[in-house]
Design an enzyme around this catalytic site. Structure first.
Site, PDB file in Angstrom:
ATOM      1  N   HIS A 140      55.342  49.486  81.813  1.00 30.55           N
ATOM      2  CA  HIS A 140      55.712  49.567  80.380  1.00 30.55           C
ATOM      3  C   HIS A 140      57.214  50.112  80.342  1.00 30.55           C
ATOM      4  O   HIS A 140      58.189  49.664  79.537  1.00 30.55           O
ATOM      5  CB  HIS A 140      54.962  50.735  79.922  1.00 30.55           C
ATOM      6  N   ARG A 149      67.749  47.849  77.168  1.00 35.00           N
ATOM      7  CA  ARG A 149      69.178  48.217  77.721  1.00 35.00           C
ATOM      8  C   ARG A 149      69.448  47.023  78.773  1.00 35.00           C
ATOM      9  O   ARG A 149      70.008  46.096  78.343  1.00 35.00           O
ATOM     10  CB  ARG A 149      68.748  49.558  78.606  1.00 35.00           C
ATOM     11  N   GLU A 206      50.048  51.062  70.795  1.00 35.69           N
ATOM     12  CA  GLU A 206      50.294  51.361  72.327  1.00 35.69           C
ATOM     13  C   GLU A 206      48.811  51.841  72.743  1.00 35.69           C
ATOM     14  O   GLU A 206      48.086  52.782  72.456  1.00 35.69           O
ATOM     15  CB  GLU A 206      50.967  52.525  72.409  1.00 35.69           C
ATOM     16  N   GLU A 208      46.736  53.564  75.160  1.00 38.54           N
ATOM     17  CA  GLU A 208      46.941  54.832  76.044  1.00 38.54           C
ATOM     18  C   GLU A 208      45.369  55.551  76.039  1.00 38.54           C
ATOM     19  O   GLU A 208      44.608  55.171  75.490  1.00 38.54           O
ATOM     20  CB  GLU A 208      47.739  55.706  75.324  1.00 38.54           C
ATOM     21  N   ASP A 240      48.564  55.027  70.219  1.00 39.42           N
ATOM     22  CA  ASP A 240      49.760  55.719  69.789  1.00 39.42           C
ATOM     23  C   ASP A 240      50.454  54.579  68.752  1.00 39.42           C
ATOM     24  O   ASP A 240      51.281  53.947  69.445  1.00 39.42           O
ATOM     25  CB  ASP A 240      50.655  56.086  70.691  1.00 39.42           C
ATOM     26  N   GLN A 247      61.798  53.269  64.921  1.00 38.05           N
ATOM     27  CA  GLN A 247      61.998  54.090  66.330  1.00 38.05           C
ATOM     28  C   GLN A 247      63.183  53.545  66.834  1.00 38.05           C
ATOM     29  O   GLN A 247      63.920  54.437  67.368  1.00 38.05           O
ATOM     30  CB  GLN A 247      60.849  53.644  67.272  1.00 38.05           C
TER      31      GLN A 247
HETATM   32 CA    CA Z   1      53.252  56.341  73.590  1.00 35.44          CA
END
Ligand code: CA
Length: 423
Positions: A140, A149, A206, A208, A240, A247
Protein backbone atom coordinates in the site's frame (compact mmCIF):
# COMPACT_ATOMS: atom_id res chain seq x y z
CA UNK A 1 -3.31 -23.63 22.83
CA UNK A 2 -6.64 -23.02 24.55
CA UNK A 3 -8.97 -26.04 24.95
CA UNK A 4 -11.72 -24.01 23.31
CA UNK A 5 -9.68 -24.00 20.09
CA UNK A 6 -9.76 -27.79 19.68
CA UNK A 7 -10.85 -28.35 16.05
CA UNK A 8 -12.71 -31.52 17.10
CA UNK A 9 -15.19 -29.64 19.28
CA UNK A 10 -18.76 -29.46 18.05
CA UNK A 11 -21.58 -27.45 19.47
CA UNK A 12 -25.04 -28.80 20.17
CA UNK A 13 -26.27 -25.53 18.67
CA UNK A 14 -26.65 -25.65 14.91
CA UNK A 15 -23.70 -24.10 13.07
CA UNK A 16 -24.36 -23.54 9.34
CA UNK A 17 -21.61 -24.59 6.91
CA UNK A 18 -19.16 -21.73 6.33
CA UNK A 19 -20.33 -19.87 9.42
CA UNK A 20 -17.77 -17.41 10.82
CA UNK A 21 -18.78 -18.49 14.31
CA UNK A 22 -18.16 -22.17 15.05
CA UNK A 23 -17.72 -23.11 18.72
CA UNK A 24 -13.95 -22.54 18.35
CA UNK A 25 -14.45 -18.80 17.76
CA UNK A 26 -16.45 -17.44 20.72
CA UNK A 27 -16.17 -13.74 19.91
CA UNK A 28 -17.33 -10.95 22.20
CA UNK A 29 -19.77 -8.16 21.43
CA UNK A 30 -22.61 -6.05 22.79
CA UNK A 31 -26.24 -6.46 21.77
CA UNK A 32 -29.67 -5.08 22.38
CA UNK A 33 -32.93 -7.03 22.16
CA UNK A 34 -36.03 -4.88 21.55
CA UNK A 35 -36.05 -2.20 24.26
CA UNK A 36 -33.90 -3.94 26.83
CA UNK A 37 -30.63 -2.45 28.05
CA UNK A 38 -27.44 -3.36 26.13
CA UNK A 39 -25.48 -6.33 27.46
CA UNK A 40 -22.48 -8.44 26.55
CA UNK A 41 -22.84 -11.41 24.25
CA UNK A 42 -21.03 -14.07 22.29
CA UNK A 43 -22.15 -16.01 19.26
CA UNK A 44 -22.22 -19.59 17.97
CA UNK A 45 -23.62 -20.17 14.50
CA UNK A 46 -26.62 -17.86 14.18
CA UNK A 47 -27.34 -17.79 17.90
CA UNK A 48 -26.45 -14.79 20.05
CA UNK A 49 -25.57 -15.83 23.60
CA UNK A 50 -26.59 -13.42 26.36
CA UNK A 51 -23.64 -13.37 28.77
CA UNK A 52 -25.44 -11.30 31.39
CA UNK A 53 -28.20 -13.87 31.60
CA UNK A 54 -25.65 -16.69 31.69
CA UNK A 55 -24.02 -14.97 34.63
CA UNK A 56 -27.35 -14.41 36.41
CA UNK A 57 -28.16 -18.10 36.01
CA UNK A 58 -24.89 -18.94 37.72
CA UNK A 59 -22.90 -20.35 34.82
CA UNK A 60 -19.93 -18.10 35.62
CA UNK A 61 -20.40 -17.98 39.42
CA UNK A 62 -17.06 -19.62 40.24
CA UNK A 63 -15.14 -17.15 38.06
CA UNK A 64 -15.69 -14.29 40.53
CA UNK A 65 -16.55 -11.57 38.07
CA UNK A 66 -18.58 -8.55 39.26
CA UNK A 67 -22.15 -8.90 37.92
CA UNK A 68 -22.26 -5.42 36.47
CA UNK A 69 -19.47 -6.24 33.99
CA UNK A 70 -21.93 -8.17 31.82
CA UNK A 71 -24.60 -5.45 31.93
CA UNK A 72 -22.55 -2.77 30.22
CA UNK A 73 -23.04 -1.08 26.86
CA UNK A 74 -19.34 -1.75 26.05
CA UNK A 75 -16.76 -4.51 26.47
CA UNK A 76 -14.27 -2.20 28.21
CA UNK A 77 -14.86 -3.38 31.83
CA UNK A 78 -14.87 -6.99 30.68
CA UNK A 79 -11.56 -6.61 28.81
CA UNK A 80 -10.08 -4.82 31.83
CA UNK A 81 -10.63 -7.97 33.94
CA UNK A 82 -7.51 -9.36 32.27
CA UNK A 83 -6.95 -12.40 30.14
CA UNK A 84 -7.03 -14.90 33.01
CA UNK A 85 -10.73 -14.02 33.51
CA UNK A 86 -11.77 -13.32 29.94
CA UNK A 87 -10.17 -16.54 28.68
CA UNK A 88 -11.94 -18.43 31.47
CA UNK A 89 -15.26 -17.02 30.25
CA UNK A 90 -14.40 -18.09 26.71
CA UNK A 91 -13.53 -21.60 27.94
CA UNK A 92 -16.74 -21.75 29.96
CA UNK A 93 -18.91 -20.79 26.98
CA UNK A 94 -17.12 -23.52 25.05
CA UNK A 95 -17.96 -26.07 27.80
CA UNK A 96 -21.57 -24.91 27.97
CA UNK A 97 -22.25 -25.29 24.28
CA UNK A 98 -20.00 -28.23 23.50
CA UNK A 99 -21.77 -31.49 22.65
CA UNK A 100 -19.45 -33.46 24.90
CA UNK A 101 -19.22 -30.85 27.62
CA UNK A 102 -20.69 -30.98 31.06
CA UNK A 103 -24.32 -31.96 31.34
CA UNK A 104 -25.96 -28.58 31.41
CA UNK A 105 -29.64 -27.95 31.05
CA UNK A 106 -29.61 -27.21 27.34
CA UNK A 107 -33.35 -26.45 27.15
CA UNK A 108 -33.02 -23.77 29.80
CA UNK A 109 -30.01 -22.37 28.04
CA UNK A 110 -31.69 -22.05 24.67
CA UNK A 111 -34.82 -20.58 26.23
CA UNK A 112 -33.02 -18.04 28.37
CA UNK A 113 -29.65 -17.32 26.82
CA UNK A 114 -30.00 -17.58 23.08
CA UNK A 115 -31.42 -15.14 20.57
CA UNK A 116 -31.56 -15.51 16.79
CA UNK A 117 -28.90 -13.21 15.31
CA UNK A 118 -31.46 -11.48 13.09
CA UNK A 119 -33.64 -10.61 16.12
CA UNK A 120 -31.06 -8.49 17.88
CA UNK A 121 -29.23 -5.27 17.20
CA UNK A 122 -25.45 -5.43 17.48
CA UNK A 123 -23.93 -2.28 18.98
CA UNK A 124 -20.51 -0.66 18.86
CA UNK A 125 -18.63 -3.17 21.04
CA UNK A 126 -15.96 -0.92 22.51
CA UNK A 127 -15.93 2.58 23.94
CA UNK A 128 -12.94 3.75 21.96
CA UNK A 129 -10.76 6.15 23.91
CA UNK A 130 -8.02 6.86 21.44
CA UNK A 131 -7.69 5.63 17.89
CA UNK A 132 -4.40 5.33 16.04
CA UNK A 133 -4.00 4.43 12.39
CA UNK A 134 -0.81 2.87 11.10
CA UNK A 135 0.49 2.63 7.55
CA UNK A 136 2.08 -0.79 7.75
CA UNK A 137 1.50 -2.54 4.43
CA UNK A 138 4.53 -2.08 2.21
CA UNK A 139 2.49 -2.72 -0.95
CA UNK A 140 0.00 0.00 0.00
CA UNK A 141 2.74 2.46 0.96
CA UNK A 142 4.57 1.78 -2.31
CA UNK A 143 1.42 2.16 -4.39
CA UNK A 144 0.48 5.46 -2.76
CA UNK A 145 4.07 6.71 -2.88
CA UNK A 146 4.30 5.85 -6.60
CA UNK A 147 1.06 7.63 -7.41
CA UNK A 148 1.62 10.77 -5.40
CA UNK A 149 5.38 11.13 -5.51
CA UNK A 150 7.91 9.07 -7.40
CA UNK A 151 7.74 5.37 -8.38
CA UNK A 152 11.53 5.13 -7.97
CA UNK A 153 11.40 6.44 -4.41
CA UNK A 154 7.94 5.28 -3.40
CA UNK A 155 8.83 4.76 0.24
CA UNK A 156 9.94 7.70 2.36
CA UNK A 157 13.29 7.21 4.15
CA UNK A 158 11.69 6.39 7.53
CA UNK A 159 9.29 3.72 6.26
CA UNK A 160 11.42 0.60 6.75
CA UNK A 161 12.71 1.86 10.11
CA UNK A 162 9.48 2.48 12.00
CA UNK A 163 5.76 1.73 11.70
CA UNK A 164 4.47 5.10 10.49
CA UNK A 165 1.18 6.15 12.11
CA UNK A 166 -1.01 9.09 13.09
CA UNK A 167 -3.63 9.81 15.71
CA UNK A 168 -7.14 9.48 14.31
CA UNK A 169 -10.56 10.37 15.65
CA UNK A 170 -12.45 7.99 18.00
CA UNK A 171 -15.80 9.83 18.03
CA UNK A 172 -16.66 8.84 14.45
CA UNK A 173 -15.96 5.11 14.75
CA UNK A 174 -19.28 3.39 14.06
CA UNK A 175 -20.53 -0.18 14.03
CA UNK A 176 -21.33 -2.10 10.86
CA UNK A 177 -24.68 -1.13 9.36
CA UNK A 178 -24.38 2.57 10.23
CA UNK A 179 -24.92 4.71 7.11
CA UNK A 180 -21.98 6.90 6.08
CA UNK A 181 -22.66 10.49 5.09
CA UNK A 182 -20.52 11.73 2.21
CA UNK A 183 -18.18 14.34 3.71
CA UNK A 184 -17.86 17.91 2.49
CA UNK A 185 -14.78 20.03 2.57
CA UNK A 186 -12.06 21.89 0.80
CA UNK A 187 -10.32 20.49 -2.26
CA UNK A 188 -7.89 21.60 -4.91
CA UNK A 189 -8.99 19.82 -8.12
CA UNK A 190 -6.21 19.02 -10.59
CA UNK A 191 -7.32 21.69 -13.06
CA UNK A 192 -8.10 24.39 -10.46
CA UNK A 193 -5.99 27.38 -9.46
CA UNK A 194 -7.73 27.96 -6.13
CA UNK A 195 -9.42 25.60 -3.68
CA UNK A 196 -13.11 24.75 -3.93
CA UNK A 197 -15.63 23.69 -1.31
CA UNK A 198 -18.26 20.98 -1.69
CA UNK A 199 -19.08 17.29 -1.28
CA UNK A 200 -16.04 15.05 -1.59
CA UNK A 201 -15.75 13.61 -5.11
CA UNK A 202 -13.17 10.93 -4.46
CA UNK A 203 -14.66 8.88 -1.61
CA UNK A 204 -12.75 5.70 -0.82
CA UNK A 205 -12.64 2.76 1.59
CA UNK A 206 -9.54 1.32 3.24
CA UNK A 207 -9.39 -2.39 4.04
CA UNK A 208 -7.87 -2.64 7.51
CA UNK A 209 -7.86 -4.69 10.69
CA UNK A 210 -7.76 -3.09 14.13
CA UNK A 211 -6.61 -4.36 17.49
CA UNK A 212 -8.24 -3.38 20.76
CA UNK A 213 -6.29 -2.63 23.93
CA UNK A 214 -7.39 -4.70 26.94
CA UNK A 215 -4.85 -3.58 29.54
CA UNK A 216 -3.60 -0.06 30.32
CA UNK A 217 -0.10 1.27 30.88
CA UNK A 218 1.14 4.14 33.03
CA UNK A 219 2.53 7.32 31.52
CA UNK A 220 6.22 6.85 30.85
CA UNK A 221 5.94 3.06 30.53
CA UNK A 222 6.80 1.26 27.29
CA UNK A 223 5.47 -2.10 26.08
CA UNK A 224 8.08 -4.44 24.59
CA UNK A 225 7.36 -6.54 21.50
CA UNK A 226 7.44 -9.72 23.61
CA UNK A 227 4.85 -8.36 26.08
CA UNK A 228 2.63 -6.62 23.52
CA UNK A 229 0.18 -9.50 23.17
CA UNK A 230 -0.68 -9.24 26.88
CA UNK A 231 -2.15 -5.82 26.12
CA UNK A 232 -4.07 -6.76 22.98
CA UNK A 233 -7.51 -8.20 23.70
CA UNK A 234 -8.55 -8.97 20.14
CA UNK A 235 -9.21 -7.77 16.61
CA UNK A 236 -12.01 -6.53 14.41
CA UNK A 237 -12.43 -5.44 10.79
CA UNK A 238 -11.89 -1.76 10.16
CA UNK A 239 -12.91 0.37 7.16
CA UNK A 240 -11.05 3.67 7.33
CA UNK A 241 -13.30 5.68 4.97
CA UNK A 242 -11.19 8.27 3.18
CA UNK A 243 -11.93 11.40 1.16
CA UNK A 244 -8.97 11.39 -1.22
CA UNK A 245 -9.50 14.91 -2.58
CA UNK A 246 -9.75 16.44 0.91
CA UNK A 247 -6.77 14.37 2.00
CA UNK A 248 -4.54 15.35 -0.91
CA UNK A 249 -5.03 19.07 -0.35
CA UNK A 250 -4.82 19.12 3.44
CA UNK A 251 -2.25 16.49 4.42
CA UNK A 252 1.01 18.41 4.16
CA UNK A 253 2.76 18.80 6.58
CA UNK A 254 0.83 17.31 9.52
CA UNK A 255 -0.83 14.32 7.87
CA UNK A 256 -4.45 13.16 7.53
CA UNK A 257 -7.19 15.26 9.12
CA UNK A 258 -10.70 15.88 7.69
CA UNK A 259 -10.13 13.47 4.83
CA UNK A 260 -10.17 10.64 7.39
CA UNK A 261 -11.97 11.64 10.57
CA UNK A 262 -15.58 11.74 9.31
CA UNK A 263 -16.20 7.98 9.71
CA UNK A 264 -14.63 4.59 10.28
CA UNK A 265 -16.71 1.39 10.27
CA UNK A 266 -15.88 -1.62 12.46
CA UNK A 267 -17.36 -5.10 12.68
CA UNK A 268 -19.44 -5.74 15.83
CA UNK A 269 -17.41 -8.74 17.05
CA UNK A 270 -14.04 -8.65 18.74
CA UNK A 271 -12.21 -11.88 17.94
CA UNK A 272 -9.78 -12.74 20.72
CA UNK A 273 -6.08 -13.32 20.12
CA UNK A 274 -6.65 -16.81 21.60
CA UNK A 275 -9.12 -17.68 18.85
CA UNK A 276 -6.63 -16.49 16.22
CA UNK A 277 -3.77 -18.58 17.63
CA UNK A 278 -4.03 -21.28 14.88
CA UNK A 279 -3.44 -18.68 12.16
CA UNK A 280 -0.05 -17.38 13.22
CA UNK A 281 2.53 -17.17 10.43
CA UNK A 282 5.92 -15.54 9.96
CA UNK A 283 5.87 -11.98 8.64
CA UNK A 284 7.84 -10.67 5.67
CA UNK A 285 11.60 -10.36 6.17
CA UNK A 286 12.43 -6.84 7.28
CA UNK A 287 15.42 -5.18 5.64
CA UNK A 288 17.34 -3.31 6.83
CA UNK A 289 17.36 -4.83 10.28
CA UNK A 290 15.19 -2.80 12.63
CA UNK A 291 16.33 -1.19 15.89
CA UNK A 292 16.40 -3.50 18.93
CA UNK A 293 13.15 -2.17 20.45
CA UNK A 294 11.32 -3.24 17.25
CA UNK A 295 12.91 -6.68 16.98
CA UNK A 296 10.71 -9.62 17.91
CA UNK A 297 10.74 -13.38 18.26
CA UNK A 298 8.19 -15.87 16.96
CA UNK A 299 5.41 -15.71 14.44
CA UNK A 300 3.58 -12.41 14.79
CA UNK A 301 1.60 -12.21 11.57
CA UNK A 302 -1.76 -13.91 11.01
CA UNK A 303 -2.98 -15.73 7.93
CA UNK A 304 -6.45 -14.21 7.61
CA UNK A 305 -8.18 -13.83 4.28
CA UNK A 306 -9.76 -10.43 3.72
CA UNK A 307 -12.35 -9.46 1.17
CA UNK A 308 -14.13 -6.29 0.12
CA UNK A 309 -17.37 -6.28 -1.82
CA UNK A 310 -19.45 -3.49 -3.26
CA UNK A 311 -23.22 -3.58 -3.45
CA UNK A 312 -24.61 -1.23 -6.05
CA UNK A 313 -27.82 0.77 -5.61
CA UNK A 314 -29.36 -1.72 -8.08
CA UNK A 315 -28.68 -4.52 -5.57
CA UNK A 316 -25.93 -6.23 -7.57
CA UNK A 317 -22.84 -7.38 -5.72
CA UNK A 318 -19.22 -7.73 -6.68
CA UNK A 319 -16.04 -8.64 -4.84
CA UNK A 320 -13.51 -5.90 -5.56
CA UNK A 321 -10.54 -6.88 -3.39
CA UNK A 322 -9.08 -10.08 -1.92
CA UNK A 323 -6.16 -9.55 0.41
CA UNK A 324 -4.64 -11.12 3.53
CA UNK A 325 -3.62 -9.81 6.94
CA UNK A 326 -0.34 -11.77 6.67
CA UNK A 327 1.00 -9.27 4.12
CA UNK A 328 1.60 -6.69 6.87
CA UNK A 329 5.24 -5.58 6.93
CA UNK A 330 4.99 -4.30 10.51
CA UNK A 331 3.14 -6.57 12.94
CA UNK A 332 0.90 -5.53 15.83
CA UNK A 333 3.56 -6.16 18.47
CA UNK A 334 5.95 -3.82 16.67
CA UNK A 335 3.20 -1.24 16.26
CA UNK A 336 2.40 -1.28 19.98
CA UNK A 337 6.09 -1.25 20.98
CA UNK A 338 6.65 1.74 18.74
CA UNK A 339 3.48 3.49 19.93
CA UNK A 340 4.61 3.28 23.56
CA UNK A 341 8.39 3.60 23.15
CA UNK A 342 8.22 7.29 24.04
CA UNK A 343 6.17 6.61 27.17
CA UNK A 344 2.78 7.33 25.62
CA UNK A 345 0.25 5.53 27.82
CA UNK A 346 -2.50 3.31 26.44
CA UNK A 347 -5.96 2.76 27.89
CA UNK A 348 -8.50 -0.04 27.79
CA UNK A 349 -10.60 0.38 24.65
CA UNK A 350 -7.96 2.14 22.59
CA UNK A 351 -8.01 1.00 19.00
CA UNK A 352 -5.06 0.69 16.62
CA UNK A 353 -5.78 0.10 12.95
CA UNK A 354 -3.27 -1.60 10.69
CA UNK A 355 -3.39 0.75 7.76
CA UNK A 356 -4.69 -0.36 4.37
CA UNK A 357 -3.75 -3.98 3.74
CA UNK A 358 -2.75 -4.44 0.11
CA UNK A 359 -1.12 -7.45 -1.47
CA UNK A 360 1.22 -7.62 -4.45
CA UNK A 361 -1.46 -8.40 -7.04
CA UNK A 362 -3.79 -5.72 -8.27
CA UNK A 363 -6.79 -7.79 -7.11
CA UNK A 364 -5.37 -7.61 -3.56
CA UNK A 365 -5.24 -3.81 -3.38
CA UNK A 366 -7.13 -2.53 -0.35
CA UNK A 367 -8.56 0.78 -1.58
CA UNK A 368 -10.26 2.23 -4.66
CA UNK A 369 -7.33 4.64 -5.01
CA UNK A 370 -5.11 1.66 -5.78
CA UNK A 371 -7.69 -0.59 -7.49
CA UNK A 372 -8.58 2.13 -10.02
CA UNK A 373 -5.03 3.52 -9.91
CA UNK A 374 -6.17 7.02 -8.99
CA UNK A 375 -9.19 6.77 -11.27
CA UNK A 376 -7.16 5.96 -14.40
CA UNK A 377 -8.37 2.31 -14.54
CA UNK A 378 -12.06 2.28 -13.61
CA UNK A 379 -13.47 -0.99 -12.29
CA UNK A 380 -16.27 -2.50 -14.39
CA UNK A 381 -19.41 -3.17 -12.38
CA UNK A 382 -22.00 -5.95 -12.89
CA UNK A 383 -24.73 -3.46 -13.85
CA UNK A 384 -22.64 -2.12 -16.75
CA UNK A 385 -21.47 0.98 -14.89
CA UNK A 386 -17.96 1.54 -13.63
CA UNK A 387 -16.37 2.86 -10.45
CA UNK A 388 -13.28 4.96 -9.93
CA UNK A 389 -14.34 5.81 -6.39
CA UNK A 390 -17.47 5.19 -4.29
CA UNK A 391 -20.79 6.72 -5.32
CA UNK A 392 -23.82 7.60 -3.22
CA UNK A 393 -25.96 4.55 -2.58
CA UNK A 394 -23.03 2.11 -2.80
CA UNK A 395 -22.50 -0.27 0.11
CA UNK A 396 -18.98 -1.38 0.99
CA UNK A 397 -18.60 -4.57 3.04
CA UNK A 398 -15.40 -5.94 4.55
CA UNK A 399 -15.12 -9.59 5.53
CA UNK A 400 -12.30 -11.59 7.09
CA UNK A 401 -11.64 -15.18 8.18
CA UNK A 402 -9.01 -17.82 8.73
CA UNK A 403 -9.34 -21.52 8.01
CA UNK A 404 -7.33 -24.40 9.56
CA UNK A 405 -8.14 -28.07 10.12
CA UNK A 406 -11.65 -27.59 8.78
CA UNK A 407 -12.38 -24.78 11.25
CA UNK A 408 -13.20 -21.32 9.97
CA UNK A 409 -12.79 -18.44 12.42
CA UNK A 410 -14.42 -15.34 10.96
CA UNK A 411 -14.99 -11.73 11.83
CA UNK A 412 -18.50 -11.25 10.48
CA UNK A 413 -18.67 -8.06 8.47
CA UNK A 414 -18.04 -4.33 8.55
CA UNK A 415 -20.55 -2.77 6.20
CA UNK A 416 -21.66 0.77 5.42
CA UNK A 417 -23.85 2.46 2.80
CA UNK A 418 -22.86 5.88 1.52
CA UNK A 419 -25.56 8.56 1.70
CA UNK A 420 -25.45 11.85 -0.22
CA UNK A 421 -23.82 14.80 1.54
CA UNK A 422 -26.17 16.96 3.63
CA UNK A 423 -27.04 20.37 2.18
CA1 CA B 1 -5.92 4.19 6.96
Amino acid sequence: MSKANNPKLQSWLDVPANSDFPIQNIPFGVFKYKNTAPRLCSRIGDQIIDLNKANELGYFSDLEIPRKVFRQPYLNDFMALGKAKTSAVRERISELFNKRGRKWNSREMVDHLCFAADEVKMLLPVKVGDYTDFYSSIEHAKNVGSMFRDPKNALLPNWRHLPVGYHGRASSIVVSGTPIRRPKGQMMPADATKPVYGPCRLLDFELEMAFVIGQPTELGQSVSTDKAEDYIFGLCLFNDWSARDLQKWEYVPLGPFLGKNFASTISPWIITLEALEPFRVAGPRQTPKVLPYLQYAGEKNYDLDLEVSIELPTGENQIISQSNFKYMYWNMCQQLAHHTVNGCNIQVGDMCASGTISGKKRSAYGSMLELSWRGTRPLPMPDGSERKFILDGDTITLRGWGERDGVRIGFGEASGTVLPALE
